[in-house]
Design a protein around this motif. Structure first.
Motif, PDB file in Angstrom:
ATOM      1  N   LYS A 173      76.651  -4.680  17.035  1.00 18.48           N
ATOM      2  CA  LYS A 173      77.887  -5.412  16.752  1.00 18.48           C
ATOM      3  C   LYS A 173      77.993  -5.815  15.288  1.00 18.48           C
ATOM      4  N   VAL A 174      76.872  -6.174  14.670  1.00 13.18           N
ATOM      5  CA  VAL A 174      76.921  -6.617  13.278  1.00 13.18           C
ATOM      6  C   VAL A 174      76.982  -5.405  12.359  1.00 13.18           C
ATOM      7  N   PHE A 175      77.163  -5.645  11.062  1.00 10.11           N
ATOM      8  CA  PHE A 175      77.418  -4.553  10.128  1.00 10.11           C
ATOM      9  C   PHE A 175      76.273  -4.293   9.160  1.00 10.11           C
ATOM     10  N   ALA A 176      75.359  -5.236   8.990  1.00 10.96           N
ATOM     11  CA  ALA A 176      74.258  -5.048   8.045  1.00 10.96           C
ATOM     12  C   ALA A 176      73.177  -6.083   8.307  1.00 10.96           C
ATOM     13  N   VAL A 177      71.990  -5.823   7.753  1.00 13.96           N
ATOM     14  CA  VAL A 177      70.871  -6.766   7.787  1.00 13.96           C
ATOM     15  C   VAL A 177      70.426  -6.971   6.345  1.00 13.96           C
ATOM     16  N   HIS A 178      70.595  -8.193   5.858  1.00 15.90           N
ATOM     17  CA  HIS A 178      70.234  -8.525   4.480  1.00 15.90           C
ATOM     18  C   HIS A 178      68.790  -9.007   4.456  1.00 15.90           C
ATOM     19  N   LEU A 179      67.949  -8.395   3.595  1.00 13.16           N
ATOM     20  CA  LEU A 179      66.511  -8.655   3.601  1.00 13.16           C
ATOM     21  C   LEU A 179      66.059  -9.622   2.519  1.00 13.16           C
ATOM     22  N   HIS A 180      66.926 -10.052   1.642  1.00 17.53           N
ATOM     23  CA  HIS A 180      66.645 -11.102   0.661  1.00 17.53           C
ATOM     24  C   HIS A 180      65.471 -10.793  -0.255  1.00 17.53           C
ATOM     25  N   ILE A 208      97.901 -19.860  -3.529  1.00 19.48           N
ATOM     26  CA  ILE A 208      97.644 -18.423  -3.386  1.00 19.48           C
ATOM     27  C   ILE A 208      96.690 -18.200  -2.216  1.00 19.48           C
ATOM     28  N   PRO A 209      97.021 -17.318  -1.277  1.00 19.29           N
ATOM     29  CA  PRO A 209      96.098 -17.052  -0.170  1.00 19.29           C
ATOM     30  C   PRO A 209      94.750 -16.596  -0.708  1.00 19.29           C
ATOM     31  N   PRO A 210      93.658 -17.247  -0.326  1.00 16.41           N
ATOM     32  CA  PRO A 210      92.344 -16.873  -0.876  1.00 16.41           C
ATOM     33  C   PRO A 210      91.804 -15.611  -0.215  1.00 16.41           C
ATOM     34  N   PHE A 211      90.769 -15.079  -0.811  1.00 18.78           N
ATOM     35  CA  PHE A 211      90.054 -13.959  -0.203  1.00 18.78           C
ATOM     36  C   PHE A 211      89.417 -14.413   1.106  1.00 18.78           C
ATOM     37  N   LYS A 212      89.113 -13.463   1.973  1.00 19.07           N
ATOM     38  CA  LYS A 212      88.489 -13.782   3.252  1.00 19.07           C
ATOM     39  C   LYS A 212      86.996 -14.062   3.075  1.00 19.07           C
ATOM     40  N   ILE A 213      86.423 -14.710   4.075  1.00 20.44           N
ATOM     41  CA  ILE A 213      84.993 -15.006   4.086  1.00 20.44           C
ATOM     42  C   ILE A 213      84.405 -14.387   5.345  1.00 20.44           C
ATOM     43  N   LEU A 214      83.592 -13.370   5.171  1.00 13.12           N
ATOM     44  CA  LEU A 214      82.982 -12.664   6.291  1.00 13.12           C
ATOM     45  C   LEU A 214      81.951 -13.564   6.971  1.00 13.12           C
ATOM     46  N   PRO A 215      81.990 -13.743   8.303  1.00 11.02           N
ATOM     47  CA  PRO A 215      81.011 -14.604   8.985  1.00 11.02           C
ATOM     48  C   PRO A 215      79.581 -14.187   8.701  1.00 11.02           C
ATOM     49  N   PHE A 216      78.688 -15.154   8.715  1.00  5.45           N
ATOM     50  CA  PHE A 216      77.312 -14.948   8.270  1.00  5.45           C
ATOM     51  C   PHE A 216      76.607 -13.827   9.006  1.00  5.45           C
ATOM     52  N   CYS A 217      76.800 -13.725  10.327  1.00  4.02           N
ATOM     53  CA  CYS A 217      76.008 -12.762  11.096  1.00  4.02           C
ATOM     54  C   CYS A 217      76.441 -11.328  10.854  1.00  4.02           C
ATOM     55  N   PHE A 218      77.618 -11.117  10.270  1.00  4.76           N
ATOM     56  CA  PHE A 218      78.062  -9.753  10.004  1.00  4.76           C
ATOM     57  C   PHE A 218      77.080  -9.015   9.104  1.00  4.76           C
ATOM     58  N   SER A 219      76.449  -9.733   8.191  1.00  3.55           N
ATOM     59  CA  SER A 219      75.509  -9.082   7.278  1.00  3.55           C
ATOM     60  C   SER A 219      74.238  -9.876   7.034  1.00  3.55           C
ATOM     61  N   ASP A 220      74.210 -11.140   7.453  1.00  2.00           N
ATOM     62  CA  ASP A 220      73.059 -11.989   7.143  1.00  2.00           C
ATOM     63  C   ASP A 220      72.661 -12.820   8.354  1.00  2.00           C
ATOM     64  N   LEU A 279      76.855 -24.053  -1.841  1.00  2.00           N
ATOM     65  CA  LEU A 279      76.317 -22.693  -1.729  1.00  2.00           C
ATOM     66  C   LEU A 279      76.775 -22.069  -0.420  1.00  2.00           C
ATOM     67  N   ALA A 280      78.071 -22.060  -0.205  1.00  2.00           N
ATOM     68  CA  ALA A 280      78.608 -21.589   1.068  1.00  2.00           C
ATOM     69  C   ALA A 280      78.865 -20.086   1.089  1.00  2.00           C
ATOM     70  N   LEU A 281      78.969 -19.454  -0.084  1.00  2.00           N
ATOM     71  CA  LEU A 281      79.425 -18.068  -0.158  1.00  2.00           C
ATOM     72  C   LEU A 281      78.376 -17.176  -0.807  1.00  2.00           C
ATOM     73  N   ASN A 282      78.444 -15.890  -0.479  1.00  2.00           N
ATOM     74  CA  ASN A 282      77.450 -14.927  -0.941  1.00  2.00           C
ATOM     75  C   ASN A 282      78.158 -13.630  -1.312  1.00  2.00           C
ATOM     76  N   GLY A 283      77.657 -12.945  -2.333  1.00  2.00           N
ATOM     77  CA  GLY A 283      78.251 -11.681  -2.753  1.00  2.00           C
ATOM     78  C   GLY A 283      77.397 -10.478  -2.449  1.00  2.00           C
ATOM     79  N   ALA A 284      76.360 -10.637  -1.608  1.00  2.00           N
ATOM     80  CA  ALA A 284      75.499  -9.497  -1.283  1.00  2.00           C
ATOM     81  C   ALA A 284      76.284  -8.380  -0.621  1.00  2.00           C
ATOM     82  N   LEU A 285      77.331  -8.731   0.124  1.00  2.36           N
ATOM     83  CA  LEU A 285      78.263  -7.759   0.690  1.00  2.36           C
ATOM     84  C   LEU A 285      79.666  -8.280   0.415  1.00  2.36           C
ATOM     85  N   MET A 286      80.443  -7.517  -0.348  1.00  3.84           N
ATOM     86  CA  MET A 286      81.775  -7.964  -0.700  1.00  3.84           C
ATOM     87  C   MET A 286      82.684  -6.752  -0.899  1.00  3.84           C
TER      88      MET A 286
END
Length: 433
Positions: free
Chosen positions: A396-403, A343-355, A290-297
């Motif tokens: 500095k961060v881009f969003a706050v995810h409230l779950h 194939i170069p994969p999609f990027k993974i945005l660091p957790f603190c950017f949105s969560d 469960l390393a990846l999240n689509g709440a912001l993509m």
């Protein structure tokens, strides 16, 4: 023989030696005791054991905590599920091949073209406030740079049968219009007609070019994708996880753009990130499945990444209700197949950017639903004051995810109200009607 007298046979010297009393004597209790030769062989009494052992355990635990930093996480997965769903690497469909890629997507430019911003740190960034500082290295776009870019679509989704759209959900709209580039457009999808909602109609009237309401017709959205006419299109659950995960991929495939979950407050313009296609790191704990999240993509229109994701959904086991099979697990399975085929994969945005709430106690954002501390200080220098430590990190961060904590309210005077909601209001008040 008859005249002879016989005496009773006895081994005693005399009749006085014969004990005629029963054994043991009547009326006298008889106890047979065993004495251990050494006292230390006896079992300790439970009371004594607790009296000495419990304090010793507590002392050992405290000393261990002060000496070491424990990281404990226990998860259980069926081995049969791992062998069936995670480990196998089935072939990709071939969506990146020149003869199959959409003419709307330039594979060479998107995958191998130069980029001006790096969003993938390559480290989990769990130490101190490293993740926030890394986010601060991404500079905003200049006005001339943003003017040259086409209008960016932002997508979100609300299930009308789960709860009515109200002021609590309106915060997401306010955060979008207060923070994002004027060349952006927010498309709000739903499973029912929201055109009569007073809050939403006011935004449509105020931002006619930048806000749009649409009803998600899943079968129409799936045309031309690997899921077209699939029975899986009717998948949903009570948490809106399966249908939400499906809709986010279908709408971005059709129109391209950014997906933002409705339980998100945007804090900064996302434009500097949009030269990349990405999903988000779930948290800072490196969960293996469960390393990846689509709440912001973000993905471009007709992206081969989404084509391959939809193909994987169509050819895999039916998703479990209220699971992340079409979310986090799907992104992991796709990532592994991409790198396996070079194939170069999609990027993974660091957790603190949105969560940034999803990390350790010493470097996560404070709980949005708890009052601020009485002394005005959180951990790692985060302070309550305006332009304090917390305020600088939010910049500095881009969003706050409230779950999805819709039932909770923000405390009056708390950091969300002071540093986000009030500023949204001030910013929007300056925008002409």
């Amino acid at each position: 023989m008859s005249g002879v007298d016989y005496l009773p046979l006895t081994t005693h010297e005399s009749d006085s030696a014969i004990d005629l009393h029963p054994y043991p004597p009547r009326g006298r209790p008889y106890y047979r005791t065993y004495r251990w030769p050494q006292r230390w062989l006896r079992w300790p009494r439970p009371r004594s054991c607790f009296k000495y052992t419990a304090p010793a355990i507590i002392i050992i635990f405290v000393l261990s905590y002060l000496t070491w930093e424990p990281h404990i996480e226990i998860s259980y997965y069926w081995r049969s599920w791992i062998r069936q769903e995670i480990e196998p690497l089935t072939p990709l469909r071939g969506c990146f091949k020149p003869d199959q890629a959409s003419p709307l997507y330039n594979v060479t430019e998107r995958l191998y073209g130069p980029k001006s911003t790096e969003i993938h740190a390559g480290l989990p960034m769990r130490l101190g406030l490293d993740c926030y500082d890394f986010a601060g290295t991404i500079r905003p776009l200049l006005s001339s740079e943003s003017a040259d870019r086409p209008r960016t679509n932002y997508h979100t989704y609300w299930r009308t049968d789960l709860a009515p759209f109200s002021e609590r959900q309106e915060y997401t709209l306010k955060s979008f219009f207060a923070t994002q580039n004027p060349h952006s457009r927010l498309i709000m999808w739903s499973n029912g007609d929201l055109s009569t909602n007073a809050l939403l109609t006011s935004y449509v009237a105020r931002y006619p070019e930048a806000f749009e309401l649409r009803v998600a017709n899943i079968r129409e959205l799936s045309k031309g994708t690997p899921l077209e006419n699939s029975l899986l299109l009717s998948s949903n659950d009570e948490k809106a996880w399966l249908d939400g995960d499906l809709i986010r991929l279908l709408v971005i495939w059709r129109d391209g753009g950014v997906w933002v979950d409705m339980d998100t407050l945007l804090t900064r313009d996302l434009s500097p990130l949009l030269e990349h296609e990405f999903v988000t790191q779930w948290d800072c704990y490196d969960k293996i499945y469960l390393a990846l999240n689509g709440a912001l993509m973000h993905f471009h229109q007709h992206s081969p990444y989404l084509c391959e994701a939809l193909h994987l959904m169509a050819t895999s086991t039916k998703p479990r209700p209220s699971s992340t099979d079409w979310g986090s697990i799907l992104y992991l399975r796709l990532w592994r197949r991409l790198v396996a085929e070079g194939i170069p994969p999609f990027k993974i945005l660091p957790f603190c950017f949105s969560d940034a709430r999803a990390c350790r106690l010493d470097n996560r954002l404070p709980d949005p639903f708890e009052p601020d501390p009485s002394d005005g200080h959180w951990t790692n220098g985060l302070t309550r004051a305006e332009d304090g430590g917390l305020d600088r990190k939010l910049a500095k961060v881009f969003a706050v995810h409230l779950h999805n904590q819709w039932e909770k309210s923000f405390p009056p005077g708390g950091w969300v109200e002071r540093l986000l909601l009030h500023r949204y209001e001030k910013k929007l008040a300056k925008v002409p009607e």
